[in-house]
Design an enzyme around this catalytic site. Structure first.
Site, PDB file in Angstrom:
ATOM      1  N   CYS A 253       0.844  -1.212   0.000  1.00  0.00           N
ATOM      2  CA  CYS A 253       0.000   0.000   0.000  1.00  0.00           C
ATOM      3  C   CYS A 253       0.875   1.255   0.000  1.00  0.00           C
ATOM      4  CB  CYS A 253      -0.928  -0.035   1.217  1.00  0.00           C
ATOM      5  SG  CYS A 253      -1.560   1.570   1.731  1.00  0.00           S
TER       6      CYS A 253
ATOM      7  N   CYS B 280       0.323   3.578   2.911  1.00  0.00           N
ATOM      8  CA  CYS B 280       0.917   3.036   4.134  1.00  0.00           C
ATOM      9  C   CYS B 280       2.395   3.408   4.221  1.00  0.00           C
ATOM     10  CB  CYS B 280       0.768   1.517   4.177  1.00  0.00           C
ATOM     11  SG  CYS B 280      -0.943   0.944   4.089  1.00  0.00           S
TER      12      CYS B 280
END
Length: 773
Positions: free
Chosen positions: A685, A688
């Site tokens: 991600c 993230c």
């Protein structure tokens, strides 16, 4: 940016090069975007493969022509081409192969380029001319691929011709200026907006309806005169303006059309009162007293009396407006002595504010007679430079006509935009609110040695990026105030000065701070310019040389980490990294024992050679735990932006977070007597990865009060499912012994917000807890 100077060898080579993009389009190197577009359209109509089916090379020839156009119409690509030729386009740029059909260039390309009544607006002038004024604008946001836009075009031209002087008609090509259209919320084409109300037009797009829509919104009104208000209205004690009065006989057919009067009231707004008097039985004494039964007459202020009117014989709106303005007083002529007083007072900051129009010989543009009423906060004067050549030369005025504003705040600024009354008035309003002054060779080198910082924009008036920068440059000066002085240098007038200061491209902007020049390479926006100035005045980046590198980096304490950018000022990628590097330094301002530095390898060549720095920019991380400049990590990431580099740096810092699986989560979090903050993430991600250093900062800030943990949802899918995680990253707060897998969701990925949230629910000693749950 557009390149300024070439070596003589390069100029000769380009002149002989048939593949030179400017030669291919048959334009000079100073051509504007509109001129480039017009030239390309003219060639496209004759060279297109659709028109040259017998030529087997027509396709390849047109690809080259189209590529030349696509490069030169784009400011960034044009700069690369001007500096490095096609070599500078190897890492990107258009191929030229995606061209349109011949009919597209014939019918759809550059719809309003040849219409003098319609102003093609762009990001460079939209805010100053439209948003920054109270002028009335009717603007057509269109796309050349939109069939409805082409259907509207003939009508839009008719409306523009009919409403000259009533409203400013504009057009924005949303294919060429997509960013501007997105900023204005344009989602469909054509979209018609009327300013200053920003009212969207929704009705049928006929000439009649469009004209009436505008006339219904004009702020000036036709004054209906009658027995009860005539004498007071025309008394100069109450109204100092001249009058244009339409006298109507008993037969209404003798009256000037209502729409014509409404247009005249708009064109002559604040210059002349426009009135209508119907000569009926109730008003016959007035008409008899003036010896007028019907017709249109102009009266000077205070002279609405018998025999004083000048009859207007035309029924055409534009002819009447022109004849009326000819009756108005022209701009005041000033002499050389007056100009010398104005310039001297402006230099000393004691000027009342003057707008001076520099001309050669007689000047007959009656439209500029509007200026005194449009710029009532300054005096307006005109000087004939044929009579006062030495005074004009002293101010470096060589192009005519030229408008110069001598400011109340000191200094002067030259107008480079369109020579219309409204454009000049918009310039005066904008310039009066900023602290920019036009500079000349006499100001150098003193400003570069001044203890007071100077930010100087070296530019050329024909350069599109320069004109886009100017309003942002002025806006930045307002935001910064008097702490930094702002100046502009016109390199077409002062070419030698620009060459002496190594200005090789337009625009070049340099901040001179304590005699040291700092080149600005960021985006042309006021906010980024201000950020650049603040970073230079109060730097977060530590500038390193041999001695400081040895003491601060090589001999650093075991707890310290240094990130150092080794660069060369002439290196393009280094220039692109510079604003990101300053942003990175600010990100680490609150992180203990992490420092951001920079080494100029052109200035400190021996230091860089001793460290085996062989390419630029070279980004090195000297980690904690080893006080040795031979131990470092080299950044090889694809993206050289602050967020990416920051995430890379945090990989080398000791973590304050705990890696959790399901077992540890049950034991350490759900049964803990301490609160926890948890980052649920996935390694693939992107968000993230960007958030990871933010979370580390949170962990460091709340250390000792709140424990921080991370859960990899790829490795712990069951745990994340039990916690109800549906998006990454998800940040949860768990109070002591919460026993719930869900916790409290924190809907933010901003470290400051999360820290404040935790300070509220887990206060520092002596503070009361706030109920955030």
């Amino acid at each position: 940016m557009v390149v300024l100077q070439f070596s003589s060898a390069m100029l000769l080579a380009l002149a002989a090069d048939k593949n030179d993009f400017y030669d291919m389009l048959e334009v000079n190197r100073q051509a504007s975007t509109v001129e480039i577009r017009k030239a390309f359209k003219k060639l496209a109509l004759t060279m297109h493969p659709d028109k040259n089916r017998d030529d087997p090379d027509a396709h390849e020839k047109f690809i080259r022509l189209n590529r030349a156009y696509e490069v030169l119409k784009d400011d960034d690509l044009r700069k690369k081409y001007d500096l490095h030729g096609e070599e500078g386009l190897k890492e990107g740029g258009p191929s030229g192969g995606g061209y349109q059909s011949w009919s597209f260039y014939n019918q759809q390309f550059g719809i309003y380029d040849d219409d003098p009544e319609i102003i093609t607006l762009s990001r460079s002038d939209y805010d100053v001319l439209v948003e920054g004024t109270n002028d009335m604008w009717f603007i057509n946001f269109y796309s050349p691929h939109c069939s409805h836009c082409h259907d509207l075009a003939p009508t839009w031209r008719e409306v523009a011709r009919e409403l000259v002087g009533v409203v400013r008609m504009g057009a924005v090509n949303c294919e060429d200026d997509g960013q501007l259209c997105r900023q204005k919320g344009i989602r469909s084409y054509p979209t018609l907006l009327l300013y200053p109300e920003r009212e969207k037009y929704y009705s049928t797009k006929t000439r009649h309806d469009l004209v009436n829509f505008v006339l219904d919104h004009v702020r000036s009104k036709v004054i209906e005169l009658w027995q009860g208000n005539f004498h007071q209205s025309t008394d100069p004690q109450y109204n100092h303006l001249p009058w244009l009065i339409s006298f109507c006989g008993k037969d209404s057919g003798e009256c000037l059309e209502d729409s014509t009067l409404r247009k005249l009231s708009a064109i002559l707004n604040e210059l002349v009162n426009v009135g209508r008097l119907i000569c009926t039985k109730e008003t016959e004494k007035i008409c008899e007293g003036l010896s007028i039964e019907s017709g249109l007459y102009f009266f000077e202020s205070g002279r609405v009396a018998k025999g004083q009117g000048i009859e207007m014989t035309s029924y055409d709106t534009q002819e009447i407006a022109y004849s009326t303005m000819k009756q108005l007083p022209d701009v005041e002529m000033i002499d050389g002595d007056t100009l010398q007083i104005i310039t001297s007072e402006a230099k000393n900051g004691k000027n009342d504010g003057w707008l001076v129009h520099f001309v050669e010989g007689q000047f007959k543009d009656v439209e500029l007679r509007k200026l005194p009423s449009l710029v009532d906060n300054v005096k307006v004067g005109r000087i004939d430079c044929q009579l006062y050549r030495s005074q004009c030369n002293h101010l470096h005025i060589h192009k005519f006509p030229t408008f110069v504003l001598f400011k109340v705040t000191g200094g002067q600024e030259i107008h480079y935009g369109r020579q219309t009354a409204h454009d000049i008035a918009a310039f005066v309003k904008d310039s009066h609110q900023n602290f920019v002054t036009s500079l000349h060779p006499g100001d150098f080198p003193s400003i570069t040695l001044d203890a007071h910082p100077w930010f100087v924009d070296f530019f050329a008036p024909w350069c599109p990026p320069c004109l886009r920068l100017l309003p942002e440059f002025r806006k930045a000066s307002r935001m910064v105030g008097m702490s930094v002085k702002f100046g502009t240098v016109d390199c077409t007038v002062h070419a030698t000065l620009c060459m002496n200061y190594n200005v090789h491209s337009y625009p070049t902007t340099i901040l001179y701070n304590l005699t040291k020049p700092h080149h600005y390479h960021g985006h042309h926006s006021a906010s980024e310019i201000v950020q650049f100035i603040q970073d230079i005045m109060k730097p977060s980046v530590t500038i390193l040389e041999a001695a400081t590198f040895q003491s601060l980096v090589a001999q650093r304490s075991l707890e310290q980490t240094w990130i150092v950018d080794f660069y060369a000022p002439w290196c393009g990628p280094c220039q692109q990294l510079e604003p990101e590097w300053r942003r990175l330094a600010k990100m680490f301002d609150g992180v203990k024992n992490v420092h951001v530095g920079q080494v100029d390898c052109q200035e400190h060549k021996e230091l860089c050679q001793s460290l085996n720095v062989n390419s630029y920019p070279s980004i090195r991380l000297y980690p904690q735990g080893r006080a040795d400049n031979k131990i470092f990590h080299l950044y090889n990431g694809w993206y050289r932006d602050a967020q990416s580099i920051r995430a890379w740096v945090f990989d080398f810092l000791p973590t304050k977070t705990h890696k959790l699986d399901e077992t540890k989560f049950r034991e350490k979090v759900l049964k803990s007597s301490r609160p926890w903050i948890i980052d649920f993430f996935a390694p693939w991600c992107g968000h993230c990865q960007v958030f990871a250093p933010e979370f580390e900062r949170v962990a460091m800030e709340v250390k000792g009060r709140v424990k921080a943990g991370k859960v990899n949802c790829d490795e712990n899918a069951r745990l994340c499912q039990m916690a109800g995680i549906q998006a990454y990253p998800s940040i949860r707060y768990y109070s002591p012994a919460s026993e719930s897998f869900y916790g409290a969701d924190i809907d933010s990925q901003n470290a400051d917000y999360i820290i404040q949230y935790l300070n509220n629910v887990v206060p520092l000693e002596g503070q009361q807890t706030k109920d955030e749950l």
